[in-house]
Design an enzyme around this catalytic site. Structure first.
Site, PDB file in Angstrom:
ATOM      1  N   PHE A 533      68.671 -12.500 -14.009  1.00 33.98           N
ATOM      2  CA  PHE A 533      69.394 -11.255 -13.770  1.00 33.98           C
ATOM      3  C   PHE A 533      69.047 -10.668 -12.413  1.00 33.98           C
ATOM      4  CE2 PHE A 533      70.287  -6.740 -14.306  1.00 33.98           C
ATOM      5  CZ  PHE A 533      71.467  -6.747 -15.034  1.00 33.98           C
ATOM      6  N   VAL A 536      62.296  -7.694 -11.172  1.00 32.76           N
ATOM      7  CA  VAL A 536      61.736  -6.649 -12.025  1.00 32.76           C
ATOM      8  C   VAL A 536      60.603  -5.989 -11.254  1.00 32.76           C
ATOM      9  CG1 VAL A 536      60.678  -6.103 -14.239  1.00 32.76           C
ATOM     10  CG2 VAL A 536      62.322  -7.990 -14.079  1.00 32.76           C
ATOM     11  N   ASP A 646      68.132 -16.702 -26.218  1.00 37.64           N
ATOM     12  CA  ASP A 646      67.332 -17.101 -25.057  1.00 37.64           C
ATOM     13  C   ASP A 646      65.848 -16.911 -25.355  1.00 37.64           C
ATOM     14  OD1 ASP A 646      66.985 -18.148 -22.540  1.00 37.64           O
ATOM     15  OD2 ASP A 646      67.320 -16.271 -21.479  1.00 37.64           O
TER      16      ASP A 646
END
Length: 838
Positions: A533, A536, A646
């Protein structure tokens, strides 16, 4: 005497001639090639195409309808000389050809080009051969476009692409009548017709049904259409390379789900047919190349090579697979399974054994019925790991798919426009739909502009740059609904354009300024992780608490759908072993999620690849139990359950007390409804953890999470990556490698060396059994997460009992040492001799 011998010789001669005449009817039949719209013979590679108006051509044309010609064509088709002419018809047109009864390949050639100001895109017609419907409402340009072949012109009237329809017909008359019938108000055309005798060579009546036994189909009495013909792992084979049958063999890569799932191999050795009856089924060129899973770059050996084809629903199909073992020279070296439409067609398939040796060409036919609700056909080959073969892969050289007629019909009504889009409704209905859609679009745009204006005004007249936004992330309210900022801050839901309330979203909606302040303007030194994605960051939000801030990367494979899924899932899920969502930010082009901060990072970071201290066996068991509890809640806490999709060690996070929590729900899916057993969806997840059954069938179930969790369990034991291509071949895949040792009940051989001597052997044994059960090939035979959780808790009890026993033993030993000291001291003081603990 001489006269008698002469009479005997003459008699024998006539008997032989009669026998030859009777038995070689097939040999007497010759190919009949028709150049439609022409009045002369055209030769292509020694094959003579006779004009349909040429004199003495043994052909009857029902009417001399118009002929069309093209001055030139673009492209490099070997059929270009006959594609420059066509027979065009606005009324019914029959071709009647005298034939010898038998089996024939009939090919119809269509190559559209402009003629007499007629729009070829408007053509629509059907074809019937001796009463068997072959085609209905065919739009040649539409079907070509649907197959991703885009028409290209050169010089105003050329075409780069053509369409060939191939059929195998059993003709029991002495004539073949091909009727061409235009649709009402339309017209049709045909460029060429091939009629090639094949006798009984191509199909046997006995055939194996997928999932069943051999059956008799009487194929010789049916009409057959060739749907696909592929040279697997090799180049295209042109018609003039396929002996006297002139078949085209396509390359297979465009039909594969994963193009690199198998490596192309070839062998220049002399290849022979396993049976002389097979010599006409495919040219030897097909068997000289293949696709095999024996590829060191394909890491997941448990997955299959998969091909997907569009087919017509509600028909029966014959699937022909061509094999030739090009590598191994003994039996049991390569054993694999064959799946057709997600069902097992063959187990323990050994090409070497079937064909009778290496470099022997062999084929296998299978029958399968496709229902009225299905328009795809899957062919999959994969290793049969239970067979004990030294090569855990599969092999395929060629593939053909044939459609079988039903009730005198091979036609399927599927109309396409010139762009290849399906046209299934009347023009008046489409007009109403288009008109309604236009009105609705205007209304929606008006509302959208009003709402955008209102939001911009309430946010200090901020300008939304739609031009820039189009290249980044779409704003959430433009995708699903309008997010009310003040309402969301209070944990209220969002309102969509219809005025109904969308899923309630908990958590704060952060401003981008707040996120920048929390991360020191996305300081790279605060990055604590990078995933699919995006990055972080460790951040400190306004109340002084720490948070994990996940910022989406616009170039990421995960996008808006995953962003929304993550928010919606975590908004309705609350559990001690699930990471909590604090809030989110979706200003400008940003998509950001804010989670609770997990001080001890990922489970993987404590297993390998970092300088974090290793976990003890008890800590590893506690982590596995926590993760299992989180997954069990996902599967059972909602009405239909939630499938994570996932599960892996990087998505299991540890807080400051090493409490495990599941994270990353962007790929999660709501489970199947009560009347269904699975969710049909595209395959997503991480290599090494993917459930092979899900990969094969695209059928997602809770047991797919169980499989992934089983891989996690082995990763916890071995403390190594699930896929490591630097290792020897048999160790690359952790699941396969660990399962081999587990089946031998020797898992302690590959355990993390840092655990040696600090675990209960009995607990390790039971732990390995749980992991083994999770990795069973068929999902229905795997345990539920609830069952996995129960067994893990039992494993922990075994380990704790072992630890207590050791503590008692150590305590006992310490007491013994202490008692001996006391005795020695007392003996010295009192002069007494004490020799026992009693």
């Amino acid at each position: 005497m001489e006269k008698k011998q002469c009479r005997e010789v003459v008699s024998l001669f006539f008997v032989v001639m009669i026998f030859v005449f009777i038995t070689t009817g097939e040999a007497q039949a010759q190919p009949f090639l028709i150049n439609c719209g022409g009045n002369s013979t055209v030769s292509i590679d020694g094959r003579k195409w006779i004009g349909d108006l040429a004199p003495n051509n043994n052909l009857t044309l029902s009417s001399t309808v118009m002929a069309a010609t093209a001055s030139s064509l673009s492209g490099d088709s070997i059929y270009e000389p006959i594609y420059k002419s066509a027979r065009v018809f606005t009324d019914g047109l029959n071709y009647t050809v005298e034939v010898i009864p038998g089996n024939y390949i009939v090919r119809l050639h269509f190559c559209p080009f402009t003629f007499d100001n007629m729009n070829i895109n408007d053509s629509s017609f059907g074809v019937v051969a001796n009463g068997l419907k072959l085609l209905t409402q065919l739009s040649v340009p539409g079907e070509i476009a649907h197959k991703n072949l885009y028409l290209q012109s050169s010089g105003g009237n050329g075409s780069s692409f053509s369409l060939i329809k191939e059929y195998v017909l059993g003709i029991n008359l002495d004539v073949l009548v091909i009727e061409l019938i235009p649709s009402e108000g339309s017209f049709g055309f045909v460029n060429a017709i091939e009629i090639v005798p094949v006798g009984d060579r191509l199909f046997a009546d006995a055939i194996r049904r997928v999932g069943g036994n051999d059956m008799n189909l009487n194929l010789s009495g049916q009409g057959i259409e060739t749907m696909y013909r592929l040279n697997v792992g090799g180049p295209e084979i042109k018609p003039n390379q396929d002996s006297d049958l002139w078949r085209m063999w396509e390359v297979d890569s465009s039909y594969m789900i994963t193009a690199n799932a198998g490596v192309e191999i070839r062998n220049s050795s002399n290849i022979t047919y396993a049976s002389m009856n097979d010599s006409s089924l495919a040219p030897l060129l097909v068997y000289e190349t293949a696709r095999s899973m024996s590829n060191t770059e394909v890491l997941e050996k448990r997955f299959n090579m998969s091909w997907k084809f569009e087919v017509h629903p509600d028909f029966d199909y014959l699937v022909r697979l061509h094999f030739c073992e090009l590598v191994y020279d003994s039996a049991k070296d390569r054993i694999f399974r064959i799946y057709i439409n997600n069902r097992t067609a063959a187990n323990t398939f050994d090409v070497y054994v079937k064909a009778g040796g290496k470099n022997r060409a062999y084929h296998q036919d299978y029958f399968d019925a496709v229902s009225s609700k299905t328009d795809t056909l899957w062919i999959q080959l994969g290793p049969d790991t239970a067979a004990g073969a030294s090569g855990t892969d599969a092999l395929l050289n060629g593939l053909e798919i044939f459609k079988l007629s039903r009730n005198g019909n091979l036609a399927y009504v599927e109309k396409y426009d010139s762009s290849g889009n399906s046209v299934g409704h009347s023009k008046s209905w489409i007009l109403w739909v288009v008109t309604g859609a236009g009105i609705a679009s205007v209304a929606i745009l008006a509302v959208a502009f009003t709402l955008v204006f209102y939001i911009c005004k309430n946010q200090g007249e901020k300008t939304i740059d739609m031009k820039n936004n189009s290249t980044g992330w779409r704003l959430l309210f433009l995708h699903r609904g309008i997010v009310n900022s003040s309402a969301n801050a209070k944990g209220m839901g969002s309102q969509n354009l219809n005025g109904s309330t969308a899923s309630t979203r908990s958590g704060k909606r952060f401003t981008l300024a707040e996120i920048r302040a929390a991360t020191n303007n996305f300081d790279e030194s605060l990055v604590i992780g990078v995933g699919g994605f995006g990055k972080v960051y460790k951040g400190e939000i306004e109340d002084g608490s720490l948070a994990a801030i996940k910022r989406a990367n616009p170039q990421s494979e995960q996008g808006l759908a995953e962003f929304e899924t993550e928010i919606e899932m975590l908004s309705k899920l609350r559990h001690r072993h699930l990471v909590s969502l604090i809030g989110f930010c979706e200003e400008q082009d940003e998509m950001i999620l804010v989670y609770e901060y997990m001080a001890n990072g990922t489970l993987r970071s404590h297993l390998f690849g970092s300088d974090r201290p290793p976990l003890t066996w008890k800590q590893r068991l506690d982590v596995c139990i926590g993760a299992a509890r989180g997954l069990h809640y996902l599967h059972t806490g909602a009405e239909r359950g939630i499938i994570h999709r996932d599960v892996k060690t990087t998505n299991i996070l540890l807080d400051e007390n090493f409490v495990a929590k599941m994270s990353d729900f962007g790929l999660s899916k709501t489970g199947p409804s009560m009347e269904h057993t699975h969710v049909s969806t595209a395959v997503k997840g991480s290599f090494g953890y993917l459930d092979p059954e899900y990969f094969r069938r695209q059928h997602l179930t809770e047991k797919s999470d169980v499989y992934s969790f089983g891989v996690v369990l082995f990763e916890v034991i071995c403390a190594r990556a699930v896929i490591n291509p630097t290792l020897p071949k048999d160790q690359i895949n952790l699941a396969e490698w660990a399962m081999k040792w587990q089946r031998q009940r020797s898992l302690q051989t590959i355990i993390d060396p840092r655990l040696k001597g600090n675990y209960s052997p009995e607990s390790l044994e039971k732990f390995g059994e749980i992991a083994e059960k999770c990795l069973v090939d068929e999902g229905k035979n795997r345990p539920t997460m609830g069952e996995v959780l129960w067994h893990l808790e039992y494993v922990l009890q075994l380990h704790e009992a072992w630890m207590h026993a050791i503590d008692r033993e150590n305590s006992f030993s310490s007491s013994q040492d202490l008692w001996e000291l006391v005795v020695e001291d007392t003996d010295i003081k009192n002069g007494k001799e004490i020799t026992s603990l009693e």
